[in-house]
Design an enzyme around this catalytic site. Structure first.
Site, PDB file in Angstrom:
ATOM      1  N   GLY A 293       0.843  -1.190   0.000  1.00 26.78           N
ATOM      2  CA  GLY A 293       0.000   0.000   0.000  1.00 26.78           C
ATOM      3  C   GLY A 293       0.876   1.237   0.000  1.00 26.78           C
TER       4      GLY A 293
ATOM      5  CD  GLN B 166       3.539   5.705   2.836  1.00 28.17           C
ATOM      6  OE1 GLN B 166       2.552   5.190   2.315  1.00 28.17           O
ATOM      7  NE2 GLN B 166       4.478   4.988   3.444  1.00 28.17           N
TER       8      GLN B 166
ATOM      9  CB  CYS C 217       5.329   1.973   7.691  1.00 27.24           C
ATOM     10  SG  CYS C 217       4.859   3.486   6.832  1.00 27.24           S
ATOM     11  CG  LEU C 218       6.748   0.865   1.696  1.00 28.94           C
ATOM     12  CD1 LEU C 218       6.128   1.152   0.338  1.00 28.94           C
ATOM     13  CD2 LEU C 218       7.864  -0.171   1.572  1.00 28.94           C
TER      14      LEU C 218
ATOM     15  CG  HIS D 192      -0.509   1.129   7.505  1.00 28.08           C
ATOM     16  ND1 HIS D 192       0.493   0.654   8.331  1.00 28.08           N
ATOM     17  CD2 HIS D 192       0.134   1.898   6.582  1.00 28.08           C
ATOM     18  CE1 HIS D 192       1.657   1.131   7.933  1.00 28.08           C
ATOM     19  NE2 HIS D 192       1.470   1.888   6.867  1.00 28.08           N
ATOM     20  CD  GLU D 193      -1.307   2.397   2.970  1.00 23.62           C
ATOM     21  OE1 GLU D 193      -0.754   3.519   3.035  1.00 23.62           O
ATOM     22  OE2 GLU D 193      -0.659   1.342   2.993  1.00 23.62           O
TER      23      GLU D 193
ATOM     24  CG  HIS E 189       0.571   6.796   5.772  1.00 20.65           C
ATOM     25  ND1 HIS E 189       1.778   7.181   6.341  1.00 20.65           N
ATOM     26  CD2 HIS E 189       0.689   5.470   5.523  1.00 20.65           C
ATOM     27  CE1 HIS E 189       2.573   6.128   6.430  1.00 20.65           C
ATOM     28  NE2 HIS E 189       1.934   5.066   5.949  1.00 20.65           N
TER      29      HIS E 189
HETATM   30  O1  GNR Z   1       4.005  -2.737   2.661  1.00 22.28           O
HETATM   31  C1  GNR Z   1       3.335  -2.576   3.679  1.00 22.28           C
HETATM   32  N1  GNR Z   1       2.984  -3.647   4.440  1.00 22.28           N
HETATM   33  C2  GNR Z   1       2.052  -3.591   5.465  1.00 22.28           C
HETATM   34  C3  GNR Z   1       1.955  -4.691   6.321  1.00 22.28           C
HETATM   35  C4  GNR Z   1       1.036  -4.703   7.343  1.00 22.28           C
HETATM   36  C5  GNR Z   1       0.196  -3.619   7.535  1.00 22.28           C
HETATM   37  C6  GNR Z   1       0.300  -2.510   6.716  1.00 22.28           C
HETATM   38  C7  GNR Z   1       1.200  -2.495   5.688  1.00 22.28           C
HETATM   39  S1  GNR Z   1       1.284  -1.120   4.627  1.00 22.28           S
HETATM   40  C8  GNR Z   1       2.954  -1.198   4.094  1.00 22.28           C
HETATM   41  C9  GNR Z   1       3.230  -0.158   3.024  1.00 22.28           C
HETATM   42  C10 GNR Z   1       3.062   1.231   3.610  1.00 22.28           C
HETATM   43  O2  GNR Z   1       3.884   1.758   4.310  1.00 22.28           O
HETATM   44  N2  GNR Z   1       1.943   1.859   3.368  1.00 22.28           N
HETATM   45  O3  GNR Z   1       1.728   3.058   3.899  1.00 22.28           O
HETATM   46 NI    NI Z   2       2.824   3.112   5.759  1.00 25.89          NI
END
Ligand code: GNR
Ligand code: NI
Length: 187
Positions: free
Chosen positions: A48, A53, A112-113, A154-155, A158
């Protein structure tokens, strides 16, 4: 299409509250942003990505869970180990809103990236509904569960300037940020 630079904590821009995409902004510039976000996400690789980001404070998300395709024939990797090919399901969410979050929580180990190499168990509502617009500005609504519900939440964080480590205790968050700083110095 282009791979864009992913902002990493503690970059203050990650704390921005992103603004809605306005009716007049469903144009080619938005399509290019989405294309670039997919290319950046697949390259990373991640499942995601939120526009902030890559430094764009707009309420735009892309998700592709790339779950194993159980119907496909396993393929042998270079190491000779058989792997299940991933199912590609690219999803775009513009101006998303979460509706009806379940009271029941589930725990996933999140990463998270923008917080590379740090992983932590985070509790979130197990299911929810999402209302969002597509690239044409059309509104859709659907029910989510499993990894999709977790990833979307999670997104969505952000878009509010929140990182998954913000859900941890202050001590655990500081430990994570220290580890990130150390790894950056070692690189
Ligand atoms: O790549 C991602 N893996 C992930 C694993 C578990 C819960 C959320 C994520 S999102 C993350 C990519 C990212 O940072 N998205 O904002
Ligand atoms: Ni993230």
């Amino acid at each position: 299409m282009a791979i864009r630079e992913i902002l990493e904590a503690p970059d203050p821009r990650l704390k921005t509250v992103s603004v809605p995409v306005e009716p007049g902004e469903f144009n080619d510039e938005l399509k290019t942003l989405v294309d670039d976000m997919f290319e950046t996400m697949y390259d990373a690789p991640g499942i995601g990505l939120a526009a902030i980001q890559v430094g764009v404070p707009k309420r735009v998300l892309v998700i592709d869970l790339q779950e194993p395709d159980e119907e496909a024939e396993p393929v042998k990797g270079e190491d000779g180990v058989e792997r299940q090919p991933a199912k590609s399901d690219p999803r775009i969410f513009i101006n998303p809103e979460i509706l009806d979050p379940a009271e029941e929580l589930v725990t996933y180990q999140e990463g998270c990236l923008s917080v590379p190499d740090i992983f932590a168990d985070i509790d979130r509502p197990a299911t929810c509904r999402v209302r969002y617009q597509d690239l044409d500005g059309k509104t859709h609504e659907e029910a989510l569960g499993g990894l999709m519900a977790t990833c979307l939440q999670h997104e969505m964080d952000h878009l509010e300037g929140i990182l998954f480590i913000d859900h941890l205790s202050r001590l655990k968050r500081q430990m994570a940020l220290k580890k990130l700083k150390k790894m950056r110095e070692a690189a």
